[in-house]
Design a protein around this motif. Structure first.
Motif, short mmCIF file in Angstrom:
data_model
loop_
_atom_site.label_atom_id
_atom_site.label_comp_id
_atom_site.label_asym_id
_atom_site.label_seq_id
_atom_site.Cartn_x
_atom_site.Cartn_y
_atom_site.Cartn_z
N ASP A 1 0.79 -1.22 0.00
CA ASP A 1 0.00 0.00 0.00
C ASP A 1 0.83 1.28 0.00
OD1 ASP A 1 -2.40 -1.48 0.05
OD2 ASP A 1 -2.21 -1.74 2.21
N ALA A 2 2.12 1.16 -0.16
CA ALA A 2 2.97 2.35 -0.12
C ALA A 2 2.73 3.20 -1.38
CB ALA A 2 4.43 1.95 -0.02
N PRO A 3 2.30 4.44 -1.22
CA PRO A 3 2.08 5.28 -2.40
C PRO A 3 3.43 5.70 -2.99
CG PRO A 3 1.71 6.55 -0.41
CD PRO A 3 1.98 5.12 0.02
N SER A 4 3.46 5.78 -4.29
CA SER A 4 4.66 6.26 -4.95
C SER A 4 4.23 7.30 -5.96
CB SER A 4 5.39 5.11 -5.65
OG SER A 4 4.63 4.68 -6.77
N PRO A 5 5.14 8.18 -6.35
CA PRO A 5 4.78 9.18 -7.35
C PRO A 5 4.28 8.55 -8.65
CG PRO A 5 6.83 9.78 -6.31
CD PRO A 5 6.48 8.39 -5.82
N HIS A 6 4.91 7.46 -9.07
CA HIS A 6 4.47 6.83 -10.32
C HIS A 6 3.07 6.24 -10.18
CE1 HIS A 6 4.70 5.13 -14.26
NE2 HIS A 6 4.32 3.98 -13.75
N ARG A 7 2.80 5.62 -9.04
CA ARG A 7 1.46 5.05 -8.82
C ARG A 7 0.42 6.18 -8.81
NH1 ARG A 7 0.97 1.29 -3.89
NH2 ARG A 7 2.19 -0.01 -5.28
N GLN B 1 -2.61 6.50 -11.50
CA GLN B 1 -4.00 6.55 -11.08
C GLN B 1 -4.69 7.82 -11.62
OE1 GLN B 1 -3.41 6.15 -6.85
NE2 GLN B 1 -4.06 4.01 -6.88
N LEU B 2 -3.99 8.95 -11.52
CA LEU B 2 -4.58 10.20 -12.02
C LEU B 2 -4.71 10.18 -13.54
CD1 LEU B 2 -2.72 12.73 -9.72
CD2 LEU B 2 -5.15 12.14 -9.65
N ARG B 3 -3.69 9.69 -14.23
CA ARG B 3 -3.74 9.64 -15.70
C ARG B 3 -4.84 8.68 -16.16
NH1 ARG B 3 -4.41 11.71 -19.94
NH2 ARG B 3 -3.42 10.89 -21.78
N LEU B 4 -4.99 7.57 -15.44
CA LEU B 4 -6.04 6.61 -15.78
C LEU B 4 -7.42 7.25 -15.60
CD1 LEU B 4 -6.61 3.74 -16.71
CD2 LEU B 4 -6.50 3.01 -14.32
N ALA B 5 -7.60 8.05 -14.56
CA ALA B 5 -8.88 8.75 -14.36
C ALA B 5 -9.14 9.72 -15.50
CB ALA B 5 -8.87 9.49 -13.01
N VAL B 6 -8.11 10.40 -15.98
CA VAL B 6 -8.25 11.31 -17.12
C VAL B 6 -8.67 10.53 -18.36
CG1 VAL B 6 -6.99 12.84 -18.70
CG2 VAL B 6 -6.71 13.09 -16.23
N VAL B 7 -8.01 9.41 -18.62
CA VAL B 7 -8.34 8.59 -19.80
C VAL B 7 -9.77 8.08 -19.70
CG1 VAL B 7 -7.79 6.42 -20.99
CG2 VAL B 7 -5.96 7.98 -20.32
N THR C 1 -4.31 0.48 -21.37
CA THR C 1 -3.54 -0.75 -21.17
C THR C 1 -2.18 -0.44 -20.57
OG1 THR C 1 -4.69 -1.82 -23.01
CG2 THR C 1 -2.56 -2.76 -22.34
N ARG C 2 -1.54 0.60 -21.06
CA ARG C 2 -0.23 0.99 -20.56
C ARG C 2 -0.29 1.43 -19.10
NH1 ARG C 2 2.83 5.43 -20.01
NH2 ARG C 2 1.25 6.89 -20.69
N LEU C 3 -1.41 2.00 -18.70
CA LEU C 3 -1.53 2.54 -17.35
C LEU C 3 -1.99 1.52 -16.31
CD1 LEU C 3 -3.20 5.92 -18.32
CD2 LEU C 3 -0.92 5.64 -17.35
N ARG C 4 -2.60 0.46 -16.75
CA ARG C 4 -3.10 -0.55 -15.80
C ARG C 4 -1.92 -1.16 -15.06
NH1 ARG C 4 -8.10 0.18 -14.55
NH2 ARG C 4 -9.44 0.47 -16.33
#
Length: 150
Positions: free
Chosen positions: A92-98, A102-108, A141-144
């Motif tokens: 569950d450790a958040p990372s900048p990439h995660r 998540q934000l980019r996936l919400a935009v898509v 697909t790239r973001l999953r």
């Protein structure tokens, strides 16, 4: 005869493995090695940005934002590799990439909803909508998130 062979060889196999020092695959270590490799690759790859005119042609003016975008995309790949290495240890450790993913996936996903609305309303030709759908599918697909073994 076959049973005797299996019992004899099967019984000695664990001891032989210990003596030879054979170990299974350490997924976390492999992911760390992979992340280190991508860091090395990025270091080498980013050196081409020092002389962009050698790629784009002499006298070509390159916007600094373009160089920065290429640099950031390269860093994201390395960061993604490190994230996969740490995911086995800290689920569950958040990372900048995660967070980025998540934000980019919400935009898509929001863009996909807008695409469906545009399709329902008939605002664009079907070939244009199909191409946009293909691009959104690739991006999603790239973001999953990928599992550690993939």
């Amino acid at each position: 005869m076959a049973i005797t062979t299996l019992l004899l060889q099967g019984g000695t196999l664990p001891a032989l493995i210990r003596v030879l020092g054979i170990r299974g695959v350490d997924a976390t270590a492999d992911l760390r090695e992979s992340a280190t490799l991508f860091d090395d690759l990025a270091d080498t790859g980013l050196r081409v940005l020092e002389t962009p005119d050698s790629i784009l042609g002499a006298g070509t003016i390159v916007e600094p934002d373009v160089i920065e975008r290429v640099r950031q995309d390269t860093f994201l790949r390395s960061e993604s590799s490190w994230e996969r290495a740490h995911v086995l240890e800290e689920k569950d450790a958040p990372s900048p990439h995660r967070q980025y993913r998540q934000l980019r996936l919400a935009v898509v996903q929001a863009e996909r909803e807008a695409l469906l609305t545009a399709r329902r309303e008939g605002r664009y030709p079907s070939r244009i909508l199909a191409e946009a759908q293909r691009i959104l599918d690739i991006e999603e697909t790239r973001l999953r998130p990928r599992t550690a073994g993939h």
